[in-house]
Design a protein around this motif. Structure first.
Motif, PDB file in Angstrom:
ATOM      1  N   ASP A  51      41.116  59.117  38.057  1.00  0.00           N
ATOM      2  CA  ASP A  51      42.257  58.510  38.752  1.00  0.00           C
ATOM      3  C   ASP A  51      42.968  59.408  39.971  1.00  0.00           C
ATOM      4  N   ILE A  89      41.277  54.995  45.389  1.00  0.00           N
ATOM      5  CA  ILE A  89      42.510  55.326  44.589  1.00  0.00           C
ATOM      6  C   ILE A  89      43.779  55.448  45.423  1.00  0.00           C
ATOM      7  N   LYS A  93      44.708  51.582  46.175  1.00  0.00           N
ATOM      8  CA  LYS A  93      44.444  50.781  44.885  1.00  0.00           C
ATOM      9  C   LYS A  93      43.303  49.743  45.403  1.00  0.00           C
ATOM     10  N   VAL A 119      43.901  48.630  41.123  1.00  0.00           N
ATOM     11  CA  VAL A 119      44.452  49.638  40.251  1.00  0.00           C
ATOM     12  C   VAL A 119      43.963  50.813  40.777  1.00  0.00           C
ATOM     13  N   PRO A 120      44.709  51.881  40.791  1.00  0.00           N
ATOM     14  CA  PRO A 120      44.225  53.214  41.289  1.00  0.00           C
ATOM     15  C   PRO A 120      43.100  54.197  40.566  1.00  0.00           C
ATOM     16  N   LYS A 121      42.213  53.184  40.048  1.00  0.00           N
ATOM     17  CA  LYS A 121      41.028  54.003  39.421  1.00  0.00           C
ATOM     18  C   LYS A 121      39.527  53.764  39.889  1.00  0.00           C
TER      19      LYS A 121
END
Ligand code: AMP
Ligand code: GLY
Length: 437
Positions: A126, A175, A178, A182-184
């Motif tokens: 992340d 990240i 997004k 999702v910021p992953k």
């Protein structure tokens, strides 16, 4: 039985055709008016497929007994959960089980936790600082947003990414922006091999596999150009592929069976269609991704071959009592007709002239995808327009049938004519032989 089909693409047109072989009254909820599906329905409702409330409300009003979900987006929104709450049977996993597709990190972590073969080296990040060591030490990597991106989020070193630096920049971009919601990001090792798709019916406990298919995602001939939703696909009469051996197919089925068992242990019982995208590597099949639905175009290869009653399969999926499914031992070749420029900038809203009767006379099957019908005329959108499928004893003959069907489709269109041709297949077989050495 009153059945509701959700989705309006060629995949759903293929589902509609097998549903209609059973004793059903069919209804549909779709974003666009798919002329093929519309013709087969008692009634249809033009609605955003992700508008769960409206779809469920429609299903209740029409006293729907069974619902089949085509695309992944409504599954991500929990459509299966809501239908079940309303006592409507549903073919498609609940939200927490659809995570097998909607979260790439969930899928990878599940395979690792249960030591399921076919996994790859990977890590989830992340922030870009933590990713640096892994990216630098792994060599060629693949960078994937964790969430759904409609097949456009994956970038590979040596293809869309020049080098490690480029890979890290893309990690940062996913990240920060997004990408995928999702910021992953999942970073994984790049696997070299030939890709194939294995789809299975799943009743929560068991996988009943379908014939293997190879989809061709690159926009242009010779596998060049950007990745697309899929330009065409083929399958072989024995359920294998020219480069895929029986023991490798069985290994892929075994992997999918273990995934279903692991899902059950996690309390995420999986009922619906599981789509395994595999890379056949030197070391056997590796899982590239799992999808919670039929593939598009792959549904057009397998469903026309289905000899078992699809409605009965659907009921058995829901009741948890699947038995074997039987498929005709024939080869298929599917070619997608797309608007010119598809993959870069589509020429949308152009008239498509096609002769359904002549296509049928050639022995080819027609599946409508993303087109609009206005005053009896068919128009393209920016997405894929229609799939033409040939079915025969050999891939060679099936390819010729698909091409004969294509003669009756005119307009500002593009087709990858190489898919399923002799030279094209031979190249893949040779490549796989080299990789195995
Ligand atoms: P996906 O959106 O996950 O289907 O990925 C798009 C494409 O990226 C796949 O069809 C593969 O060709 C490629 N790809 C994804 N993951 C890997 C991997 N670990 N190794 C090699 N190619 C990959
Ligand atoms: N053919 C690729 C997919 O359906 O995801």
């Amino acid at each position: 039985m009153k059945v509701l089909l959700v989705g309006g693409g060629a995949r759903e047109h293929a589902i509609a055709k097998v549903l209609k072989k059973g004793d059903v009254k069919m209804f549909a909820c779709m974003n666009n008016r798919n002329p093929g599906i519309a013709k087969m329905c008692e009634d249809f409702y033009l609605v955003k497929e992700t508008d769960v409330e409206s779809v469920v409300d429609y299903a209740r009003r029409k006293n729907i007994e069974l619902c089949v979900i085509g695309p992944e987006a409504p599954l991500e929104k929990g459509i299966a959960d809501e239908l079940e709450k309303n006592d409507i049977k549903v073919v498609g996993p609940k939200k927490n089980a659809a995570e097998i597709e909607t979260s790439k990190s969930f899928m990878r972590n599940l395979m690792k936790k249960y030591s399921i073969p076919g996994g790859v080296e990977y890590k989830v990040f992340d922030n870009v600082y933590d990713a640096k060591d892994f990216v630098e030490s792994t060599g060629d990597v693949v960078v994937k947003p964790v969430g759904l991106t409609g097949g456009k989020g994956v970038k590979i070193v040596g293809e869309q990414l020049k080098d490690t630096n480029d890979a890290l920049n893309y990690v940062k971009e996913i990240i920060e922006n997004k990408i995928g919601g999702v910021p992953k990001v999942v970073v994984e090792e790049k696997i070299v091999g030939e890709e194939f798709t294995l789809q299975g019916f799943c009743d929560g406990k068991k996988v009943v596999p379908m014939p293997a298919v190879q989809d061709n995602k690159r926009a242009f001939e010779n596998d060049e150009g950007p990745n697309t939703g899929g330009m065409g696909s083929y399958s072989q009469g024995d359920g294998l592929l020219p480069f895929l051996r029986k023991n490798e197919y069985d290994a892929a089925v075994g992997i999918m069976q273990k995934i279903i068992e692991a899902m059950k242990k996690e309390g995420r019982e999986y009922k619906g269609i599981l789509y395994g995208q595999f890379m056949l590597s030197k070391y056997g099949p590796k899982v590239i991704e799992c999808n919670a639905r039929f593939g598009d175009p792959e549904a057009m290869n397998v469903l026309p071959l289905l000899e078992s009653d699809f409605v009965e399969i659907c009921n058995r999926i829901v009741d948890g009592h699947l038995s074997n499914a039987s498929f005709m031992k024939k080869a298929t070749v599917c070619k997608y007709v797309v608007p010119k420029g598809y993959g870069i900038k589509s020429m949308a809203d152009r008239e498509l002239i096609l002769d359904e009767k002549k296509i049928g006379k050639e022995g080819a099957e027609l599946f409508y995808a993303s087109v609009n019908e206005k005053k009896g005329k068919i128009y393209t959108t920016a997405s894929r327009a229609l799939g033409i499928v040939g079915i025969a004893e050999s891939i060679k003959k099936a390819e010729l049938i698909a091409e004969s069907g294509l003669k009756h489709v005119l307009g500002e269109i593009y087709v990858r004519h190489d898919i399923g041709k002799k030279d094209y297949i031979a190249k893949k077989v040779k490549r796989m032989e080299r990789i195995r050495r």
